[in-house]
Design a protein around this motif. Structure first.
Motif: not given
Length: 61
Positions: A3-5, A24-29
């Motif tokens: 789930e992303l904000t 924002a993600t674990e690997n970037g955007t």
């Protein structure tokens, strides 16, 4: 994908569905258009930063 904000610009209308959203993600955007939330573009944060810097420089007075 977890789930992303999602965030959108303060310049966007509160109820509008015609803006770009970022998360924002674990690997970037991650990027998406609010009117097509299922279509997500994943980019490295460094690449997005370089793109935004180039756009800002090109549009400087």
């Amino acid at each position: 994908m977890p789930e992303l904000t999602w965030l959108k610009s303060s310049f966007s209308e509160a109820s509008g569905n015609n803006c770009v959203e970022v998360a924002a993600t674990e690997n970037g955007t991650a990027l998406r258009e609010s009117d097509e939330p299922g279509r997500i573009l994943a980019v490295r944060t460094e690449s997005l930063s370089a793109l935004l810097a180039a756009v800002k420089q090109d549009h400087s007075p």
